[in-house]
Design a protein around this motif. Structure first.
Motif, PDB file in Angstrom:
ATOM      1  N   PRO A  76       0.809  -1.230   0.000  1.00 42.53           N
ATOM      2  CA  PRO A  76       0.000   0.000   0.000  1.00 42.53           C
ATOM      3  C   PRO A  76       0.835   1.271   0.000  1.00 42.53           C
ATOM      4  O   PRO A  76       0.452   2.267  -0.620  1.00 42.53           O
ATOM      5  CB  PRO A  76      -0.831  -0.118   1.283  1.00 42.53           C
ATOM      6  N   ALA A  77       1.977   1.261   0.673  1.00 47.80           N
ATOM      7  CA  ALA A  77       2.813   2.462   0.719  1.00 47.80           C
ATOM      8  C   ALA A  77       3.337   2.807  -0.666  1.00 47.80           C
ATOM      9  O   ALA A  77       3.356   3.980  -1.069  1.00 47.80           O
ATOM     10  CB  ALA A  77       3.968   2.256   1.694  1.00 47.80           C
ATOM     11  N   THR A 119      -5.389  -6.797   0.628  1.00 45.79           N
ATOM     12  CA  THR A 119      -4.590  -5.679   0.111  1.00 45.79           C
ATOM     13  C   THR A 119      -4.662  -5.596  -1.405  1.00 45.79           C
ATOM     14  O   THR A 119      -4.931  -4.531  -1.977  1.00 45.79           O
ATOM     15  CB  THR A 119      -3.126  -5.817   0.563  1.00 45.79           C
ATOM     16  N   VAL A 120      -4.430  -6.710  -2.082  1.00 43.05           N
ATOM     17  CA  VAL A 120      -4.397  -6.699  -3.547  1.00 43.05           C
ATOM     18  C   VAL A 120      -5.793  -6.516  -4.137  1.00 43.05           C
ATOM     19  O   VAL A 120      -5.989  -5.748  -5.082  1.00 43.05           O
ATOM     20  CB  VAL A 120      -3.748  -7.997  -4.083  1.00 43.05           C
ATOM     21  N   ASN A 121      -6.781  -7.216  -3.572  1.00 45.71           N
ATOM     22  CA  ASN A 121      -8.116  -7.226  -4.171  1.00 45.71           C
ATOM     23  C   ASN A 121      -8.977  -6.034  -3.780  1.00 45.71           C
ATOM     24  O   ASN A 121      -9.915  -5.694  -4.509  1.00 45.71           O
ATOM     25  CB  ASN A 121      -8.862  -8.506  -3.773  1.00 45.71           C
ATOM     26  N   VAL A 126      -8.833   0.651  -4.189  1.00 49.00           N
ATOM     27  CA  VAL A 126      -9.295   1.860  -3.503  1.00 49.00           C
ATOM     28  C   VAL A 126      -8.252   2.964  -3.611  1.00 49.00           C
ATOM     29  O   VAL A 126      -8.555   4.111  -4.007  1.00 49.00           O
ATOM     30  CB  VAL A 126      -9.600   1.558  -2.022  1.00 49.00           C
ATOM     31  N   LEU A 127      -7.003   2.653  -3.272  1.00 50.82           N
ATOM     32  CA  LEU A 127      -5.948   3.666  -3.313  1.00 50.82           C
ATOM     33  C   LEU A 127      -5.698   4.162  -4.731  1.00 50.82           C
ATOM     34  O   LEU A 127      -5.510   5.362  -4.967  1.00 50.82           O
ATOM     35  CB  LEU A 127      -4.658   3.101  -2.720  1.00 50.82           C
ATOM     36  N   LEU A 128      -5.695   3.237  -5.674  1.00 46.94           N
ATOM     37  CA  LEU A 128      -5.438   3.620  -7.065  1.00 46.94           C
ATOM     38  C   LEU A 128      -6.557   4.496  -7.613  1.00 46.94           C
ATOM     39  O   LEU A 128      -6.294   5.519  -8.264  1.00 46.94           O
ATOM     40  CB  LEU A 128      -5.276   2.358  -7.913  1.00 46.94           C
ATOM     41  N   THR A 129      -7.798   4.119  -7.336  1.00 51.26           N
ATOM     42  CA  THR A 129      -8.924   4.917  -7.825  1.00 51.26           C
ATOM     43  C   THR A 129      -8.892   6.320  -7.228  1.00 51.26           C
ATOM     44  O   THR A 129      -9.111   7.303  -7.942  1.00 51.26           O
ATOM     45  CB  THR A 129     -10.253   4.234  -7.456  1.00 51.26           C
ATOM     46  N   ARG A 130      -8.623   6.399  -5.951  1.00 50.04           N
ATOM     47  CA  ARG A 130      -8.577   7.710  -5.306  1.00 50.04           C
ATOM     48  C   ARG A 130      -7.514   8.604  -5.955  1.00 50.04           C
ATOM     49  O   ARG A 130      -7.743   9.787  -6.218  1.00 50.04           O
ATOM     50  CB  ARG A 130      -8.286   7.550  -3.813  1.00 50.04           C
ATOM     51  N   ALA A 131      -6.344   8.019  -6.252  1.00 49.98           N
ATOM     52  CA  ALA A 131      -5.274   8.794  -6.865  1.00 49.98           C
ATOM     53  C   ALA A 131      -5.624   9.235  -8.286  1.00 49.98           C
ATOM     54  O   ALA A 131      -5.176  10.299  -8.741  1.00 49.98           O
ATOM     55  CB  ALA A 131      -3.991   7.962  -6.883  1.00 49.98           C
ATOM     56  N   LEU A 132      -6.437   8.433  -8.984  1.00 54.69           N
ATOM     57  CA  LEU A 132      -6.737   8.709 -10.389  1.00 54.69           C
ATOM     58  C   LEU A 132      -8.013   9.516 -10.598  1.00 54.69           C
ATOM     59  O   LEU A 132      -8.329   9.879 -11.732  1.00 54.69           O
ATOM     60  CB  LEU A 132      -6.842   7.391 -11.158  1.00 54.69           C
ATOM     61  N   LEU A 133      -8.737   9.806  -9.536  1.00 44.96           N
ATOM     62  CA  LEU A 133     -10.016  10.513  -9.691  1.00 44.96           C
ATOM     63  C   LEU A 133      -9.899  11.841 -10.434  1.00 44.96           C
ATOM     64  O   LEU A 133     -10.733  12.123 -11.310  1.00 44.96           O
ATOM     65  CB  LEU A 133     -10.681  10.720  -8.332  1.00 44.96           C
TER      66      LEU A 133
END
Length: 247
Positions: A76-77, A119-121, A126-133
């Motif tokens: 995640p980091a 973590t993977v699923n 979640v983290l990727l979507t938030r960064a790409l919004l």
């Protein structure tokens, strides 16, 4: 890069469609690879995430011109620190395809396997979507979450995987409502058993013989995924269920 709001076949004036940009996880095999193949073949720009430099090298060879980044979805980091490459400020889609599965009864759940699955699923999308919004909003793009039939019904032995996929379903549902006003579409695709390396691993864990001919072709699921992305702007496909056909 300016995002587009139509499909890949052309604009209203009959000219060639602008090049579209997509982030894809899990492009190394199975459904992710089938989706990446189609997007690359039609000339779209790909941003692919790979777990290791070795996998990244293979993807660069397979997809000439693609931007390939080494980001371990189980870290995640590392994922939280990742950003879109410079010059890409609008994104037509993010396709969340990568996943892992560890089978076993609740009484015997392995802590490490549980954490990797969640973590993977779940955490990684979640983290990727938030960064790409911001980039998705700029292009009025589409987020597609490749879930599973296990994200609709849990079965014995599938607790950790089903929990991660139920969580992903809830996240996608909430995101869909939140981002509608920003023009971002959110689709969840629920494939049944598909002839992928993951399915081969599942059969091994189940102690069952694996026959790829019994299951859905990854290209078929990829077609459903890209239908969500390419759908004209007057509609959206919140959920798509794909089941193996009669044999």
């Amino acid at each position: 890069m300016t995002g587009t709001t139509g499909g890949p076949t052309g604009d209203a004036s009959g000219g060639a469609a602008p090049r579209r940009t997509h982030v894809v996880t899990g492009a190394g095999s199975g459904i992710g690879r089938a989706a990446a193949d189609r997007l690359h073949a039609r000339g779209d720009r790909l941003v692919l995430l790979a777990r290791t430099e070795e996998r990244a090298g293979a993807l660069r060879t397979a997809y000439d011109g693609a931007v390939v980044e080494v980001v371990d979805l189980a870290d995640p980091a590392a994922l939280a620190a990742w950003t879109l490459p410079e010059g890409i400020d609008a994104l037509d889609s993010v396709l969340h395809v990568a996943g892992v599965v560890h089978l076993g009864p609740v009484a015997e759940l392995d802590d490490a396997a549980w954490h990797e699955t969640m973590t993977v699923n779940l955490t990684a999308p979640v983290l990727l979507t938030r960064a790409l919004l911001p980039a998705l909003r700029a292009a009025r793009g589409t987020a597609v979450f490749v879930n599973s039939s296990a994200g609709r019904v849990g079965h014995a032995g599938w607790a950790s995987y089903a929990a991660s996929k139920f969580g992903l379903r809830g996240f996608a549902d909430a995101l869909r409502e939140e981002e509608a006003a920003n023009g971002v579409r959110v689709s969840t695709v629920y494939p049944g058993r598909t002839a992928t390396p993951m399915q081969e691993s599942v059969h091994a864990q189940e102690g069952a013989d694996y026959d790829a001919e019994r299951w859905i072709d990854p290209a078929t699921v990829a077609a459903a995924v890209l239908t969500c992305v390419d759908l004209p702007r007057d509609a959206t496909m919140p959920e798509v269920v794909v089941k193996p056909g009669p044999r």
